[in-house]
Design an enzyme around this catalytic site. Structure first.
Site, PDB file in Angstrom:
ATOM      1  CG  HIS A 218      -0.507  -0.083   2.539  1.00  0.00           C
ATOM      2  ND1 HIS A 218      -0.012   1.009   3.200  1.00  0.00           N
ATOM      3  CD2 HIS A 218      -0.434  -1.117   3.419  1.00  0.00           C
ATOM      4  CE1 HIS A 218       0.328   0.655   4.432  1.00  0.00           C
ATOM      5  NE2 HIS A 218       0.098  -0.636   4.595  1.00  0.00           N
TER       6      HIS A 218
ATOM      7  CG  ASP B  83      -2.715   4.033   2.900  1.00  0.00           C
ATOM      8  OD1 ASP B  83      -2.262   2.950   2.459  1.00  0.00           O
ATOM      9  OD2 ASP B  83      -3.619   4.084   3.754  1.00  0.00           O
TER      10      ASP B  83
ATOM     11  CG  ASP C  82       2.117  -0.343   8.234  1.00  0.00           C
ATOM     12  OD1 ASP C  82       1.945  -0.799   7.094  1.00  0.00           O
ATOM     13  OD2 ASP C  82       1.204  -0.215   9.047  1.00  0.00           O
TER      14      ASP C  82
ATOM     15  CD  GLU D 206      -3.491  -1.771   5.295  1.00  0.00           C
ATOM     16  OE1 GLU D 206      -3.752  -2.811   5.917  1.00  0.00           O
ATOM     17  OE2 GLU D 206      -2.959  -0.779   5.841  1.00  0.00           O
ATOM     18  CD  GLU D 207      -1.900   1.825   7.742  1.00  0.00           C
ATOM     19  OE1 GLU D 207      -2.662   1.404   8.630  1.00  0.00           O
ATOM     20  OE2 GLU D 207      -0.738   1.424   7.592  1.00  0.00           O
TER      21      GLU D 207
ATOM     22  CD  GLU E 115       0.485  -4.251   5.425  1.00  0.00           C
ATOM     23  OE1 GLU E 115       1.276  -3.592   6.137  1.00  0.00           O
ATOM     24  OE2 GLU E 115      -0.613  -3.821   5.035  1.00  0.00           O
TER      25      GLU E 115
ATOM     26  CG  HIS F 214      -0.154   2.140  12.810  1.00  0.00           C
ATOM     27  ND1 HIS F 214      -1.410   1.613  12.894  1.00  0.00           N
ATOM     28  CD2 HIS F 214       0.259   1.894  11.540  1.00  0.00           C
ATOM     29  CE1 HIS F 214      -1.740   1.049  11.730  1.00  0.00           C
ATOM     30  NE2 HIS F 214      -0.732   1.202  10.901  1.00  0.00           N
TER      31      HIS F 214
END
Ligand SMILES: [Zn+2]
Length: 357
Positions: free
Chosen positions: A73, A75, A99, A129-130, A158, A332
């Site tokens: 991803h 984003d 990530d 995706e987030e 991932e 995150h």
């Protein structure tokens, strides 16, 4: 803006990770990064490139007997004083380093530098995706162009810290309700207390023995937990209604229907309402490209306990796993970073797997 993804950068997964991190792409703001990626891929003669929203897909068509997907991803979660990237020794810090721009960099590096992979390859660089599933680029592609996703095996890049995390567990949210009869608490014998009745629901959860299941050598550990409780009318009223919200994480040998049947069995005698379900995914390590991938990694896979986009492929009958250099515990996190040596190790693994023999 001049495209920072120059041939020199694309040739080096570390430099490419850093360049991708330094293009800000918080969810729903992926246009700039998707433009850069699309421009690069359209210039590669051995790929055909398509775009849907801010999701870019590029594929080889070499007539190989099997096709694999590599997906990352574009984003990130919101910035947290961690943009742009910084280097400290062997560590690259910044939003998206773990990530998952280090993983996404693999896909872009291989797409550009590997004209004749052993399998036909479909590369995905997808948006959102987030955040909620309705924005997810793979979900949107599955609705608009399901044929883009056809493959025999998929690797989602991932963060897994360089090991293979296969399949994923399913998740079910439900509410177990108890009923009673309201009364003044001064004359409580006229009523039936619904909060007291919930004691039996909690007792069953407390004594519940969760299953451990091994599928294709991967361990999955289930869990059933009360995650919220709601009840009560006023300080002087015997309550007539209580709700216990229960989250059940189930191993991928159970379908959502089987998981629901089990949940209802556990709470026999109570009203149970299922509010949300996502199916799990079997590890699917029997497919030939998966076996060859595991051989290239050279370490045993483990079961993925959280839910990931792997399940989207599984729902289409495509075995899929997670493999990336980042540490999932740092995703995150304001101190998010990735180890340079991990990026290089994983790139070498993917190259061993995909390069012609
Ligand atoms: Zn991610």
């Amino acid at each position: 803006m001049e495209n920072p993804l120059t041939p020199e950068v694309l040739a080096d997964p570390v430099a490419l990770t850093r360049a991708l991190v330094d293009i800000e792409s918080v969810s729903l703001n992926e246009k700039a990064i998707a433009d850069c990626v699309e421009e690069v891929l359209r210039g590669v003669p051995h790929l055909s490139t398509h775009r849907h929203g801010n999701t870019v897909m590029a594929r080889t068509d070499l007539g190989r007997s099997q096709r694999v997907v590599l997906a990352g991803h574009l984003d990130t979660v919101p910035l947290n004083n961690n943009f742009p990237s910084t280097m400290r020794g062997d560590l690259m810090y910044g939003c998206g380093t773990s990530d998952m721009k280090s993983g996404t960099a693999y896909a872009l590096h291989l797409a550009v530098t590997l004209p004749e992979p052993r399998y036909d390859v479909t590369y995905f660089f997808y948006e959102a995706e987030e955040i909620e599933s309705r924005y997810n680029g793979l979900n949107l592609v599955a609705q608009a162009f399901p044929e883009w996703l056809e493959a025999d095996f998929a690797v989602l890049l991932e963060p897994t810290y360089g090991i293979v995390e296969a399949g994923c567990q399913g998740t079910m949210r439900s509410v177990v309700t108890t009923a009673g009869v309201r009364a003044h608490s001064a004359r409580s014998w006229h009523g039936v207390n619904a909060i007291h009745a919930a004691g039996e629901v909690l007792r069953r959860l407390q004594t519940y023995e969760a299953r451990r299941v091994t599928i294709d050598g991967c361990d999955y550990r289930e869990g059933m937990n009360a995650v919220r409780i709601n009840g009560g009318v006023a300080g002087n009223v015997v309550p007539d209604h209580c709700e216990v919200e229960v989250n059940y994480r189930f191993a991928p040998d159970r379908s959502p229907a089987e998981a629901e049947a089990h949940l209802r069995e556990v709470f026999a005698g109570f009203e149970v309402t299922v509010t949300d379900t996502a199916a799990g995914a079997r590890p699917g390590l029997e497919a030939a490209p998966a076996k060859e991938f595991l051989a290239a990694v050279g370490a045993a896979p483990i079961g993925k306990l959280g839910w990931t986009d792997v399940a989207r492929f599984a729902a289409m009958g495509i075995p899929a796993l997670n493999f990336g250099p980042g540490d999932p515990n740092l995703a995150h996190h304001p101190d998010e970073h990735v180890e340079i040596s991990k990026i290089r190790d994983g790139a070498a693994t993917l190259h061993r797997w995909l390069a012609p023999a």
